[in-house]
Design an enzyme around this catalytic site. Structure first.
Site, PDB file in Angstrom:
ATOM      1  CB  ALA A   1      -9.441 -23.494  -5.620  1.00  0.00           C
TER       2      ALA A   1
ATOM      3  CB  CYS B   1      -6.489  -5.658   1.231  1.00  0.00           C
ATOM      4  SG  CYS B   1      -5.758  -4.253   0.386  1.00  0.00           S
TER       5      CYS B   1
ATOM      6  N   GLY C   1      -3.226 -13.442  -0.848  1.00  0.00           N
ATOM      7  CA  GLY C   1      -2.163 -12.618  -0.259  1.00  0.00           C
ATOM      8  C   GLY C   1      -2.521 -11.160  -0.433  1.00  0.00           C
TER       9      GLY C   1
ATOM     10  CG  PHE D   1     -15.055  -0.756  -2.026  1.00  0.00           C
ATOM     11  CD1 PHE D   1     -15.133  -1.694  -1.007  1.00  0.00           C
ATOM     12  CD2 PHE D   1     -15.751   0.432  -1.881  1.00  0.00           C
ATOM     13  CE1 PHE D   1     -15.900  -1.458   0.134  1.00  0.00           C
ATOM     14  CE2 PHE D   1     -16.528   0.680  -0.755  1.00  0.00           C
ATOM     15  CZ  PHE D   1     -16.602  -0.269   0.259  1.00  0.00           C
TER      16      PHE D   1
ATOM     17  CE  LYS E   1      -4.312  -3.378   5.591  1.00  0.00           C
ATOM     18  NZ  LYS E   1      -5.476  -2.570   5.868  1.00  0.00           N
TER      19      LYS E   1
ATOM     20  CB  VAL F   1      -5.756   4.098  -0.896  1.00  0.00           C
ATOM     21  CG1 VAL F   1      -6.989   4.925  -0.571  1.00  0.00           C
ATOM     22  CG2 VAL F   1      -6.053   2.613  -0.711  1.00  0.00           C
TER      23      VAL F   1
END
Ligand code: UGA
Length: 452
Positions: free
Chosen positions: A252, A260, A257, A152, A263, A11
């Site tokens: 699918a 983000c 994982g 984002f 968590k 980020v």
């Protein structure tokens, strides 16, 4: 205006680099001297396409700098972006220690009025607490305000996601902060959603949790497709033409994982629970994902009974393609289970091996190519849909494996192709193709006939 960014992870670093790209003067602060030296030379400490070029170009142009000297950096900053991590605590809540460490450094050093912009994903209400803390502790009679500005970007596409973002969300409590942030972001020319701080914080969680929910929903439908003879790829395609559903995040697989979704689903669930409210859809999202991770492992166990002594090829280790990040990657717990079963593992990933070696330094063997991985293997698992893996012709499995039995957690191959090959192919939400097994049975029948 002088912009300082605290934290040079995904980020922070991408925010800093992209803001300098649109002409701002940016200083990125990190505690690691070696990392700072690397970044000054245009080498990104994280694997992220396009980032090295941005670092080099803007550092050479004198717009982007890196330092460990936070005292000097914060002293006269107009805007300080906080982009440090908010990892998960054991109970699922968000750990805000890094955020408040930065806040402490800010209050001890700022000498100018400034706007602190929180990019880190933080629980709803945290920006208010940060402002309270800053206002209470700040020295030098300085006016500090806080704005929420959630991020984002996705890993692997972080630079493009930032430079061409679909929206910028700013959570502000004053017109002054809104005007300043609009000015900062003017160069991007992207839609800006301005709201209050708590709504901005919620937009971030709601967006991530909705995407995670979408994936878990598709995974459940996929599991049911297998039971009723439907094909999830066709089902997703059929759904995607409805603009109310959209064509993204309908894939699918063996579960989401990354740093983000796992968590942020747990953090929002925890936060609601803390207020005495159960977010049932988020709870289900988490449960479905946990279960989905081991779907192929369970199928392999069912088929073989024991996996002891089998040579297992693992293709793809990272939580998704385009990154070397292994956080919450389904490969990690699956490799653990396979090892506990006594399987011998050979693994391949185009960029994730060095990081995987930190978790499994010696219990598994690493290969340089998919071909080397598959040689003489009894089973192949696909955990990440890297191009290097997706583009591998099915004939390679057929030719190189001892028994070409494939468990594909990312639906890399079309069922039609697999039917034309002498392989057994298990995937997600589609009926298993058992050509190799049939072929074996035929061979046995022939042997018996010849023997008679
Ligand atoms: C995610 C969001 O997509 C970003 O918008 C957000 O800013 C970021 O989290 C964050 O909060 O920092 P990221 O974790 O980098 O980004 O990766 P995604 O591309 O969203 O993928 C997450 C997981 O979902 C991966 O394991 C991926 O394989 C899985 N996934 C994704 C699916 O299983 N199916 C899909 O259709 C899409």
């Amino acid at each position: 205006m002088k912009i300082v960014v605290a934290g040079t992870g995904y980020v922070g670093l991408v925010t800093g680099a992209c803001l300098s790209e649109i002409g701002h003067n940016v200083t990125c602060v990190d505690i690691d001297k070696n990392k700072v030296e690397m970044m000054k030379q245009g080498i990104s400490p994280i694997y992220e396409p396009g980032l090295d070029e941005l670092l080099k170009r803007n550092h050479d142009a004198g717009r982007l700098d890196f330092t460990i000297d936070y005292r000097n950096a914060y002293k006269d900053a107009d805007l300080i972006f906080i982009g440090v991590g908010t990892p998960e605590r054991e109970d699922g809540s968000a750990n805000l220690d890094y955020v408040f460490n930065v806040c402490k450094q800010i209050v001890d050093n700022v000498k100018n009025d400034c706007l602190v912009v929180v990019k880190s994903t933080v629980p709803i209400g945290t920006n208010d607490k940060i402002e309270e803390y800053l206002k209470e502790k700040v020295k030098n009679n300085v006016n500090i305000e806080v704005a929420s500005n959630p991020e984002f970007l996705a890993q692997g596409t972080a630079v493009v996601d930032t430079l061409y973002a679909k929206r910028i969300v700013i959570g502000v409590e004053s017109k002054k902060a809104e005007v300043l942030l609009r000015e900062v972001y003017k160069g991007y020319n992207q839609p800006i959603v301005a709201t209050n701080r708590r709504s901005a914080e919620m937009i971030k969680y709601a967006s991530n949790d909705f995407l995670a929910l979408k994936i878990s929903f598709m995974n459940e439908i996929a599991n049911f497709c297998e039971m009723v003879g439907a094909d999830i790829e066709d089902v997703a395609k059929g759904m995607s033409f409805d603009p109310r559903i959209g064509d993204k995040f309908l894939n699918a697989g063996i579960g989401y994982g990354g740093s983000c979704f796992p968590k942020d689903t747990k953090a929002l669930h925890w936060l609601a629970n803390d207020r005495g409210y159960e977010l049932k859809t988020i709870k289900a999202t988490i449960e479905v994902n946990e279960n989905q991770k081991y779907k192929l492992f369970r199928q392999a166990k069912n088929r073989f009974g024991s996996l002891k002594g089998l040579k297992v090829a693992v293709l793809g280790l990272t939580f998704k393609p385009g990154t070397d990040d292994l956080r919450e990657a389904p490969s990690i717990p699956n490799v653990r289970r396979l090892l506990d079963e006594g399987a011998q593992i050979v693994a391949y990933d185009p960029v994730g091996i060095d990081n995987f070696k930190r978790i499994y330094p010696s219990e598994i063997t690493y290969a340089n190519t998919p071909e080397e991985t598959l040689k003489d293997a009894d089973i192949a698992f696909i955990f990440t849909e890297w191009n290097e893996i997706k583009s591998l012709n099915l004939s390679v499995y057929e030719e190189l494996m001892y028994t070409p039995i494939i468990f594909d957690g990312r639906n890399c191959y079309k069922i039609k192709e697999t039917k034309e090959r002498n392989v057994d192919y298990y995937s997600i939400g589609r009926k298993a193709v058992l050509n190799f097994e049939k072929h074996l049975e035929k061979e046995k029948e022939m042997e018996v006939a010849i023997g008679q």
